[in-house]
Design a protein around this motif. Structure first.
Motif, PDB file in Angstrom:
ATOM      1  N   THR A 138       0.822  -1.212   0.000  1.00 48.82           N
ATOM      2  CA  THR A 138       0.000   0.000   0.000  1.00 48.82           C
ATOM      3  C   THR A 138       0.851   1.255   0.000  1.00 48.82           C
ATOM      4  O   THR A 138       0.408   2.313  -0.456  1.00 48.82           O
ATOM      5  CB  THR A 138      -0.939   0.000   1.219  1.00 48.82           C
ATOM      6  OG1 THR A 138      -0.159  -0.154   2.422  1.00 48.82           O
ATOM      7  CG2 THR A 138      -1.941  -1.148   1.122  1.00 48.82           C
ATOM      8  N   TRP A 148      -4.897  -3.081   0.340  1.00 48.27           N
ATOM      9  CA  TRP A 148      -5.700  -2.563   1.445  1.00 48.27           C
ATOM     10  C   TRP A 148      -6.724  -3.590   1.897  1.00 48.27           C
ATOM     11  O   TRP A 148      -6.950  -3.766   3.105  1.00 48.27           O
ATOM     12  CB  TRP A 148      -6.415  -1.279   1.020  1.00 48.27           C
ATOM     13  CG  TRP A 148      -5.521  -0.110   0.777  1.00 48.27           C
ATOM     14  CD1 TRP A 148      -5.214   0.445  -0.438  1.00 48.27           C
ATOM     15  CD2 TRP A 148      -4.806   0.653   1.755  1.00 48.27           C
ATOM     16  NE1 TRP A 148      -4.355   1.505  -0.276  1.00 48.27           N
ATOM     17  CE2 TRP A 148      -4.090   1.657   1.054  1.00 48.27           C
ATOM     18  CE3 TRP A 148      -4.696   0.587   3.138  1.00 48.27           C
ATOM     19  CZ2 TRP A 148      -3.280   2.592   1.707  1.00 48.27           C
ATOM     20  CZ3 TRP A 148      -3.897   1.515   3.794  1.00 48.27           C
ATOM     21  CH2 TRP A 148      -3.198   2.497   3.080  1.00 48.27           C
ATOM     22  N   GLY A 171      -7.254   3.385   3.496  1.00 47.11           N
ATOM     23  CA  GLY A 171      -7.524   2.933   2.134  1.00 47.11           C
ATOM     24  C   GLY A 171      -8.750   3.601   1.541  1.00 47.11           C
ATOM     25  O   GLY A 171      -8.783   3.925   0.351  1.00 47.11           O
TER      26      GLY A 171
END
Length: 247
Positions: A138, A148, A171
């Motif tokens: 991420t 995520w 996210g």
């Protein structure tokens, strides 16, 4: 040079036809074409994954290993081989393949490999190792929805409610306005998490933001309608389902 170009072009055409035939269930014809299309790494990747889906594990690994020998810098083949080993529970081999894939992966492919590494680490019980690789996935690409999703779900399973909420929340902000399938699945997962943990009002707020950003996400509309129905808001639920059919 011309002969080589024509040879590669022919292999690519055979690979494309094999892929189409395999999707239609004509696997023997597809295998024959792939066996004659070894000048393109795509053939090894597709053939190996197809054998794997059919339960032909040894054949799949043999094909992918041959592809790796012929195309030692192709990260997709290494990634696929790692996933084969991971599914078999051979985590050390899987991790080795994924790390090898990282060395030659193109920038867009890197977060996918990190996510695969995180998944392998988690499946063999290394939660901290998984967190490290999900963080890299991420961090390398904030818009990598799969990273995520996998990270948030892991924290849920581990009972780390606060960690899960933090991962999902970060996210969420990264991908709220993105409308592809992966981000829709991520948003749906976050909303499900909130509902399951009793955060109904927050789930409702998230749903409203989600459909405002992506009206075409019919699954989110269904989730909203069901939520209102479960809360006893039958009239509201009917309105939502009706509106969903017109978006």
């Amino acid at each position: 040079a011309k002969d080589r170009t024509e040879e590669y072009s022919g292999s690519y055409v055979r690979h494309a036809l094999a892929s189409m035939l395999s999707e239609r269930g004509e696997i023997n014809e597809a295998r024959d074409l792939w066996s004659k299309a070894k000048d393109t790494p795509n053939s090894f990747h597709a053939w190996g994954r197809t054998e794997w889906r059919m339960g032909e594990y040894k054949k799949a690994i043999d094909i992918l290993r041959e592809g790796e020998e012929r195309f030692p810098t192709n990260s997709r083949i290494k990634h696929a081989l790692g996933s084969c080993f991971r599914d078999l529970g051979s985590y050390s081999l899987a991790v080795s393949c994924y790390k090898s894939a990282l060395k030659c992966a193109s920038p867009p492919s890197v977060p996918y490999v990190y996510t695969a590494l995180g998944t392998a680490k988690y499946e063999c019980g290394d939660v901290e190792g998984a967190r490290e690789f999900f963080g890299r996935a991420t961090g390398t690409s904030g818009i990598h929805a799969e990273g995520w999703t996998a990270w948030g779900r892991m924290e849920e399973i581990e009972g780390e409610r606060n960690r899960a909420n933090e991962v999902y929340s970060e996210g969420w902000e990264k991908g709220l306005k993105r409308r592809n399938k992966q981000w829709r699945m991520f948003r749906g997962g976050f909303v499900r998490f909130l509902i399951n943990t009793g955060e109904v009002d927050e789930a409702r707020r998230k749903i409203v933001r989600a459909v405002e950003a992506d009206e075409g996400d019919w699954r989110m509309w269904v989730t909203w309608g069901k939520l209102e129905g479960d809360c006893g808001n039958t009239v509201k639920a009917r309105e939502i389902f009706k509106r969903a059919t017109t978006t």
